[in-house]
Motif scaffolding. Structure first.
Motif: not given
Ligand SMILES: Cc1cc2nc3c(=O)[nH]c(=O)nc-3n(C[C@H](O)[C@H](O)[C@H](O)COP(=O)(O)OP(=O)(O)OC[C@H]3O[C@@H](n4cnc5c(N)ncnc54)[C@H](O)[C@@H]3O)c2cc1C
Ligand code: SF4
Lengths: 202, 547
Positions: B105-126
């Protein structure tokens, strides 16, 4: 359950095996899933048959001569102690939870009906599983295991995950299945690539 | 795939070439006894990004990851069940009134970390969220302003070649995204239709997956297995962006290397790390240590590194390490459409609305939320139906409506609360290290936000043409646990990620966040990492690094 109907009666995802939708690494994984069903390693014979009887109610496949195997993959996961990465406070580690939970259901059946779970009528099995799901159980059979959590977090979750990992299940729901390297082109509403399942409108 | 779990791949002067099957790239390797400038623990959004920045600035860097070094083109099968090794599955205990589901649900393990399986939404903070206490009256201020981070948002977006719309409706005016937007899939179009009908803005989401070729990486083919690893390299994970950059600039990446302890000297400074690789404990000497293991493992490592000088754990004099852990609430609303949706196609989340992040009118709660269209694959979807209580014939029949189902899931802000936290349990893991116990409960405000979000999603989904709506509840990203601040008394690190207590110990990952905002966190984590990299280089130039 004989009433089960799929809108995709003619679709077989495995027909894409040799197309650009499947690559080498995926074929290797699915070949193993189809051909190399693991032998019993972790569960006792009694636990195994009990779990088969439970799986037949939670994921019934009465129309299939050769049902999608479920228990062997759960047993493999337990044998290899492949855990989900967390457990809730009050739950024992995965393997113990399964042992305790299965014993709970076995004990519950004996307590209520004086017989083994697998010898009950399907309706009685369903009623018993429903009671476990709601946590309406006779505490003595379960030790300190929360029965409802066992039912929803482990038992049901694992059984459906194994079933819907099988190509036969993908075919009956019209899932495109493996899709690398080709992927998809038509993405919009009511759009379908020629290599996707066609829905039969009844 | 399996050899990557058993045998380190990055060693003996080489590392996998993620762009060419079977090929290798040269990698500088350091001796354990060689004192490197930086030892970084974790190679995900924070650690991997920082490794590249520091190596490119000329520092010697060794970055450790407990997980494997994948070769995406060869290792990643198009299959949910086979990809379970991408996740952090070591035992953790989860409690509180609203315990969080961890693991996949929220924790990756491996070179690249959770970005290897994240869904790539790339938003800035308000922008206001950086000063949410002073400007909006809730939560906490960051020790940074939006303006200070803005150039680094741009740097992160450029580094990942974010594909996004020509004009994104919310936030400060910005330049064009580096790559053009992706076509929106059917499940995204349902959201779009719903928003248009009720009269609020929606947008195709800016995504970290390529809409055109980039170097050796292919554009996205819309195969939809993003959460299980991208086999085309379209996904701009840290594994195929900052990690190759780090290696090219002279950093060493050490895969299958679990750091168990930060070693401390008598002078109160860190001297390096102890790590386990191939069953052996070894020590790497370093002038600086950066912890980037994400919101649970970072506090856990600081706590597990307790020593006589720091009996309550490192940088924990004020007892704040592990506290104020946040997640995003993730209620979902699902329904059936007459049209075919087939949401297995394309990245799972292609459209969203930040309307309620930017408009505070009529809210009976503090904070904001966004929600996005969804694309669950079959086992994920079956488990969602099971969580709804369905089983047996009912579940199997319901699954045949998979291709007609669409849904929305919230990214809802939660408040930082001291009692939501990471602590150590007595139980130990396979390395003999105490495992984390995570406690989480929503606040009253969090619950009001969830209810409001639910109502909005019901409205949009119904207006989008869905009927028979029903609800789910989940959580997503983790944040906080080592928050940054201006005041050593009520924060763990300063604006540069440097711990107040130990001058050569740093944090650079999602645990830095003082509040959680209502959008996905990794672009902000990567912008922070880019900034921390530049700040460290500046401080070194001015002779302020080794204070
Ligand atoms: C399914 C899913 C979808 C997501 N989608 C999005 C999205 O669309 N957009 C978005 O912005 N965010 C998304 N996220 C969240 C995002 O991936 C994380 O917030 C982000 O990657 C966190 O960055 P990090 O650097 O803090 O940690 P991570 O990226 O998780 O990296 C931590 C790394 O440290 C390693 N590590 C930890 N402890 C140790 C140790 N002791 N020794 C050695 N190594 C260690 C771990 O193996 C891991 O590789 C998603 C997450 C998931 C799970
Ligand atoms: S949909 Fe695109 S980003 Fe996602 S896994 Fe497929 S190619 Fe990669």
């Amino acid at each position: 359950m004989s009433g089960f109907k799929t809108p995709y009666p003619d679709y077989d995802v495995l027909k894409k095996w040799d197309t650009p939708s499947w690559n080498e690494q995926t074929r290797a994984v699915i070949k193993r899933r189809l051909d190399e069903i693991p032998e019993r390693r972790f569960l006792s014979e009694d636990e195994w048959t009990l779990l088969e009887a439970i799986a037949a109610r939670l994921m019934p496949q009465p129309e299939r001569e050769a049902p999608v195997p479920i228990v062997p993959w759960i047993d493999e996961k337990l044998a290899e102690d492949r855990r989900p990465g967390y457990r809730y406070v009050g739950m024992p580690p995965m393997r113990e939870a399964w042992r305790q939970g299965l014993a709970g259901i076995a004990g519950e059946a004996r307590e209520r009906h004086g017989t083994d779970f697998r010898d009950l009528e399907p309706d009685a099995q369903d009623a018993l599983l429903g009671a476990v799901q709601r946590g309406e159980i006779d505490g003595r059979q379960w030790g300190d295991l929360p029965a409802d959590r066992f039912f929803s977090e482990l038992l049901l979750k694992e059984i459906v995950a194994v079933y819907y990992s099988h190509p036969a299940a993908w075919s009956e729901i019209g899932f495109g299945g493996p899709a690398s390297p080709r992927g998809y082109v038509r993405l919009g509403l009511d759009e379908r690539d020629p290599w996707e399942a066609e829905e039969q409108h009844v | 795939m399996f050899d990557a779990i058993d045998q380190p791949r990055a060693q003996d002067g080489r590392a996998p070439d993620v762009f060419r099957p079977g090929a290798w790239v040269q990698m500088r390797c350091y001796d354990d006894s060689e004192q490197v400038d930086f030892a970084i623990v974790g190679t995900g959004a924070g650690g991997g990004t920082l490794a590249a920045k520091l190596a490119e600035a000329g520092f010697s860097v060794v970055a450790f990851d407990a997980g494997p070094f994948w070769r995406p083109l060869e290792d990643f099968a198009s299959d949910e069940a086979a990809q379970g090794d991408l996740y952090w599955t070591d035992e953790r205990i989860s409690g509180g009134a609203d315990p969080i589901q961890l693991g996949s649900n929220n924790s990756g393990r491996g070179v690249g970390g959770s970005t290897v399986h994240y869904t790539m939404i790339a938003l800035r903070w308000r922008p206001d969220w950086f000063k949410s206490r002073s400007k909006l009256g809730y939560g906490r201020d960051w020790p940074l302003s939006f303006e200070e981070l803005e150039p680094y948002y741009e740097e992160a977006e450029e580094s990942l070649k974010i594909s996004g719309p020509v004009r994104y409706p919310w936030g400060k005016r910005r330049k064009r995204y580096p790559y053009r937007e992706h076509p929106v899939n059917a499940s995204g179009l349902v959201l779009a239709r719903g928003c248009e009908r009720i009269g609020i803005d929606w947008s195709p989401l800016p995504l970290a997956t390529l809409s055109a070729p980039r170097g050796m990486a292919h554009p996205c083919v819309y195969r939809g297995f993003c959460k299980y690893g991208c086999s085309t390299n379209a996904k701009q994970s840290v594994l195929v962006t900052f990690v190759p950059r780090a290696i090219a600039a002279g950093a060493e990446i050490r895969d299958l290397a679990m750091v168990g302890r930060i070693e401390m000297g008598k002078d109160g400074r860190a001297t390096g790390v102890s790590y386990n690789r191939r069953g052996k404990w070894r020590q790497q000497k370093a002038r600086h240590v950066v912890v980037a293991g994400y919101a649970i493992e970072t506090p856990r490592l600081l706590l597990n590194s307790a020593c006589p000088e720091f009996p309550d754990g490192l940088a924990n004099d004020n007892g704040l390490v592990g506290t104020h852990l946040m997640t995003h609430s993730g209620p979902g609303v699902w329904g059936v459409l007459d049209e075919e949706i087939r949401s297995y196609k394309a990245p799972p989340c292609m459209a969203g609305t930040e309307h309620w992040n930017y408009s505070d009118e009529g809210k009976d709660f503090h904070g904001g939320y966004a929600f996005m269209s969804q694309g669950p694959l079959p086992t994920d979807w079956a488990q969602t139906l099971a969580a709804r209580g369905l089983w047996g014939a009912a579940l199997r029949q319901e699954m045949t409506r998979y291709n007609h189902t669409a849904g929305l899931v919230l990214v809802g802000e939660t408040e930082p609360q001291a009692h939501n936290r990471v602590e150590l349990a007595d139980e130990k893991d396979q390395y003999g290290l105490r495992i984390p116990r995570v406690t989480f409960s929503y606040s009253e405000n969090d619950r009001r936000l969830i209810e409001h979000g639910r109502k909005s999603m019901h409205q949009v989904l119904a207006a989008g043409g869905a009927h028979q709506l029903w609800d789910t509840h989940d959580t997503s990203h983790l944040m906080g646990g080592c928050r940054m601040g201006d005041d050593p008394k009520d924060s763990v690190v300063d604006a540069d990620g440097r711990t107040w207590a130990i001058p050569n110990l740093w944090v650079c990952d999602g645990s830095l966040f003082p509040n959680s905002g209502g959008v996905n966190p990794s672009l902000t984590i990567q912008a922070l990492a880019c900034r921390i990299g530049d700040r460290i280089a500046e401080m070194a130039k001015r002779g302020e690094l080794d204070r």
